[in-house]
Design an enzyme around this catalytic site. Sequence first.
Site, short mmCIF file in Angstrom:
data_model
loop_
_atom_site.label_atom_id
_atom_site.label_comp_id
_atom_site.label_asym_id
_atom_site.label_seq_id
_atom_site.Cartn_x
_atom_site.Cartn_y
_atom_site.Cartn_z
N GLU A 291 0.82 -1.20 0.00
CA GLU A 291 0.00 0.00 0.00
C GLU A 291 0.86 1.26 0.00
O GLU A 291 1.75 1.40 0.85
CB GLU A 291 -0.89 0.05 1.26
CG GLU A 291 -1.89 -1.07 1.38
CD GLU A 291 -2.68 -0.95 2.68
OE1 GLU A 291 -3.88 -1.24 2.65
OE2 GLU A 291 -2.09 -0.57 3.71
N CYS A 292 0.60 2.16 -0.92
CA CYS A 292 1.22 3.48 -0.95
C CYS A 292 2.73 3.39 -0.80
O CYS A 292 3.42 2.95 -1.71
CB CYS A 292 0.58 4.40 0.10
SG CYS A 292 0.83 6.16 -0.23
N GLY A 293 3.30 3.78 0.33
CA GLY A 293 4.74 3.71 0.51
C GLY A 293 5.28 2.31 0.29
O GLY A 293 6.39 2.14 -0.24
#
Length: 441
Positions: free
Chosen positions: A324-326
């Site tokens: 997720e994301c990072g």
Amino acid sequence: MNTTTACPALFIAAPASGQGKTTIVAALARLHTRLGRRVRVFKCGPDFLDPQIHRVAAGADCYNLDLWMCGEADGAWRLAAAARESDLILVEGVMGLYDGEPSGAEIAARFGLPILAVINGASMAATFGAIAHGLKHYRPGTNLVGALANRVAGERHAELLRAGLPADIDWYGSLARDADSALPERHLGLLPAGEIAELDARLDRLADLLAPTAAATLPPPLDFSRIAASRAPAIAGLLAGRRIAVARDAAFCFLYPANLDCLRALGATLVFFSPLAGEALPDCDAVWLPGGYPELHGERLAAQSALWSALAAHVAAGKPLLAECGGMMTLFAGITDGDGRRHAMAGLLPGEIFMQRRLAALGMCAARLPVAAGEATADDELRGHSFHYSRAETPLTPFARALRADGRPGEAIYRQQRLTASYMHFYFPSNPRAAAQLFLP
């Protein structure tokens, strides 16, 4: 410890962002905790950072309340559960009291929470009372019971602010300006709790400054048994016997406590590891790389070639990996940070990540993720949000695309074998069955 669902509670709101809600909530949590009370704190909206501060201040996990992302039933049973085991519940609002959809005022009304207004009293006197009056009476029925002044210049200033309050709004105290106890920030908000130097000392200082002016007595108890769905929903053990390795350190720190609880309720065993510390990928059936700040730790992450090789082998073996994301950012070939320096990453996904000074995306979103062939349905929907300053340049075709809360197209979701990656942060309790599918082969 309280053994009923009757518990004092306050919804902490403000006229706008930047008034000091988080500071006041943390100070109140630490103050009442030091008085021997068991405090539980909630945060409105999808925030990851403020809850980390509140966890340290109160000594207990801080959960999110949001009528769209989390759902009313989710908030109801969590509040009722908190009431059974605590002496005070504090709920921190988001933005201004009437801002957003739903607004803090709507959330407070939905759960019957009395509102305490935090107002930055700097450079004002009687106008403090006018702002408090406006917050209370702008919308009929708003149960604003008190006001607390932040950033006051001294006792005389506090007296002027207090004198301006109308009779139907109680004075809850004041907090003086104090550089030594300020909570530092960066582009996504406050620093993560683990990065704030001497955080406990700062919180104690805030409590010390607040204690002489704030009432030590609690507001009247609220009976949370009146809330429907006041017990946690039953969750099937779809992940029973499965070990999920979860990255957790300064680069991977965006973890909802509710997500961890949900995975455990699904039957999973969670094992944590730190990529920044060079820890090897644990023996596991699935991996979760949550969001965080990989762009700030590019050199150290670039050196973790053993971990990237282990993750490549994990995916090649057909095992699930959620990024997720990072976490997703670290799986591309490289990250170029805000200073223009490129750091080589895992290379499991083709393309590059570029940090930028302009916000790239912010908002609630929902995704429907079919596991097998066929169209996904509403039963497959997971809700969550996105908030990032980077962009991905990749030849990958999205497997699916999240939709924003208003129905517009949102974040791309990529799938390679059982690797699922997106800028979207998922809130697992919004659909535990769909969340479980992300960790099954």
